[in-house]
Design a protein around this motif. Sequence first.
Motif, PDB file in Angstrom:
ATOM      1  N   ILE A  90       0.855  -1.180   0.000  1.00  0.00           N
ATOM      2  CA  ILE A  90       0.000   0.000   0.000  1.00  0.00           C
ATOM      3  C   ILE A  90       0.889   1.227   0.000  1.00  0.00           C
ATOM      4  O   ILE A  90       1.867   1.291   0.744  1.00  0.00           O
ATOM      5  CB  ILE A  90      -0.921   0.005   1.237  1.00  0.00           C
ATOM      6  CG1 ILE A  90      -1.805  -1.235   1.220  1.00  0.00           C
ATOM      7  CG2 ILE A  90      -1.759   1.264   1.285  1.00  0.00           C
ATOM      8  CD1 ILE A  90      -2.720  -1.315   0.033  1.00  0.00           C
ATOM      9  N   GLY A 105      -6.157   1.679   3.034  1.00  0.00           N
ATOM     10  CA  GLY A 105      -4.851   1.042   3.130  1.00  0.00           C
ATOM     11  C   GLY A 105      -4.657   0.409   4.495  1.00  0.00           C
ATOM     12  O   GLY A 105      -5.435  -0.454   4.922  1.00  0.00           O
ATOM     13  N   ASN A 106      -3.631   0.850   5.210  1.00  0.00           N
ATOM     14  CA  ASN A 106      -3.326   0.304   6.537  1.00  0.00           C
ATOM     15  C   ASN A 106      -3.962   1.101   7.666  1.00  0.00           C
ATOM     16  O   ASN A 106      -3.721   0.791   8.839  1.00  0.00           O
ATOM     17  CB  ASN A 106      -1.800   0.290   6.746  1.00  0.00           C
ATOM     18  CG  ASN A 106      -1.106  -0.672   5.799  1.00  0.00           C
ATOM     19  OD1 ASN A 106      -1.671  -1.684   5.394  1.00  0.00           O
ATOM     20  ND2 ASN A 106       0.126  -0.353   5.421  1.00  0.00           N
ATOM     21  N   GLY A 111      -1.011  -5.616   7.674  1.00  0.00           N
ATOM     22  CA  GLY A 111      -2.013  -4.949   6.847  1.00  0.00           C
ATOM     23  C   GLY A 111      -2.042  -5.489   5.433  1.00  0.00           C
ATOM     24  O   GLY A 111      -1.308  -6.403   5.084  1.00  0.00           O
ATOM     25  N   PRO A 112      -2.940  -4.939   4.625  1.00  0.00           N
ATOM     26  CA  PRO A 112      -3.835  -3.824   4.939  1.00  0.00           C
ATOM     27  C   PRO A 112      -5.052  -4.267   5.752  1.00  0.00           C
ATOM     28  O   PRO A 112      -5.278  -5.459   5.954  1.00  0.00           O
ATOM     29  CB  PRO A 112      -4.260  -3.320   3.560  1.00  0.00           C
ATOM     30  CG  PRO A 112      -4.237  -4.551   2.712  1.00  0.00           C
ATOM     31  CD  PRO A 112      -3.085  -5.360   3.209  1.00  0.00           C
TER      32      PRO A 112
END
Length: 474
Positions: free
Chosen positions: A10, A174-175, A198-199
Motif C-alpha cells: 500500500i 490502506g493500513n 495490513g492492509p
Amino acid sequence: MDAGSFSSSIPSEKARPASRHPLREVGSRPYMPSLRSSSKDFSSRQSGGDRFIPDRSAMDFDMAYYLLTETRKEKESAAAASPSKEAYRRLLAENLLNNRTRILAFKSKPPAPTEGFLQEAHSNVSSHQAKSAKARRYIPQSAERTLDAPDLVDDYYLNLLDWGSSNVLSIALGNTVYLWNASDGSTSELVTVDEDVGPVTSVSWAPDGRHIAVGLNSSDIQLWDSSSSNLLRTLRGVHGSRVGSLAWNNNILTTGGMDGKIVNNDVRIRSHIVQTYRGHQQEVCGLKWSGSGQQLASGGNDNLLHIWDLSMASSNPSPGQNQWLHRLEDHMAAVKSLAWCPFQSNLLASGGGGGDRCIKFWNTHTGARLNSVDTGSQVCSLLWNKNERELLSSHGFTQNQLTLWKYPSMVKIAELMGHTSRVLFMAQSPDGCTVASAAGDETLRFWNVFGTPDAPKPAAKIASTGPFTSYHIR
C-alpha cells in the motif's frame, strides 16, 4: 470469480501526494434548481388562476353566428315589432333552440357555492396533494457531499465501510482506519497497522456505537474503543488467512475468512471461539445477522449462499453433519451483497457478482426463491429503506451507479450517477435516510436517497447492554 485481488503493498504516507488528505471534502457543485415544474408550482398556478383559453372543439360556430346577428336584428326592428310578433319570436326560439341562449354570451357570474362545500373541496384537494407529494418524493440526482478517500483498496471481497449507531462512519484506507463524525464533519485516525499485518480488510461497529472490530490481512481481528482510541484485545488463531467480513450479534462477533470458515466469537470471555460454521469452500465475503439475531446469512466466492440458524449452532459438530439451515446455489458468481428486510423478518435480498448480475429474494424460513432480477451489472452492495418498501443497490461496470428499486415490483425509481469506478461499499446512517458509498475511484459520497427522517420519538432510558459491558481489561 469477480476481479477483486489487491497488491499487498500500500502506498505509504510519503508516497501520497501532498494535496490529498483523507476524508477532505473535494469540489462540490453549486445548487442548480430543477428545470422541471414541480407539483408545488402547478398547484399555485391552479389556485391563482390564469387567462381563459376556449376549446374550439366544444363550440357551435353556426349557433354563435346566429345569436350574434339575431341580437343586432332585434335592435333594428325593436321599434317596429308588435307585442304579438315578439311573443311568437320568443316562443319559436325556445322550441327550436332549446333555450341555447348562453353560447358565447358572457353574462353574470354563477352563484357562489356554500361555505361548507368550499371547505370540503379544499380539504380533499389538500389531502390529495399531500398524498401525491409523498408518492413523488424528490430524490437528488447528485451526491450531497464528496470526500477524498486515497488508498481505498479496490477489492470486491472486502468490507471497508461501516456507519455506527453513534453517527460516526469508519472507513479503512490502506493500513489506516479513519473515523468521520457525521454530526460535525470532524475526522480522526483510529489506527495505522504495520505493513506485515495490513492492509485492513474489514471494519464493523458494535451495536453500542462505541466499539469497533477491525479485520486484518494477517488473519487477526482487533477490538478498539473509539472514544479513547485504545486497543482492547486482539483475537488470534481464528482464521488461517485474511478476515474480509464481520457481523455483530449483541456480544457475538462473527468473522468470515478467506479460509472459508465462519466463526462466532464471544468477546466477553477469554476463550472467545464458541461456534464454527463450515460450508463454504472459498472466501466468505458477505455476512449479515437477521434483525432477530436468530439467523445468519453468509455469501462466498464459491457462489454459495447459506442460511444458518443460531439454535442449530454447535461448538463441536459431528463429522458429515450439515450445520446450515439452507444451502442456496442459484447465484452464478460470488455472493457478497446481503440485506435483511426491515419490514419482513424472513425476507433476504442477495446480490451476485459480475458473472451473475442478479438480485434475488428469499424466504429464509422455507428456503424458497421469491424473485430474481437481472440488473445488468455486478451487484456490490444492498441496503433496504427503513421507512419505505424500497431497496438500494450499488453496481460496477459499466455505469458504476446506485439504483433505487420499488419493492416488490422492482421498478426502478432512480439511478444515481457520480462514481467513475465500481461502487464497492455502502453504509446507512442511523436515521436511515443518508447513504454513504465508497468506490474504486477513491471517493466517498453521501446521498440523500431515502428522504428526510421522521420526528424522533422519546424513548425510555435503558441500561447499557453493549458487548463490552461485562468485559474488563486487565
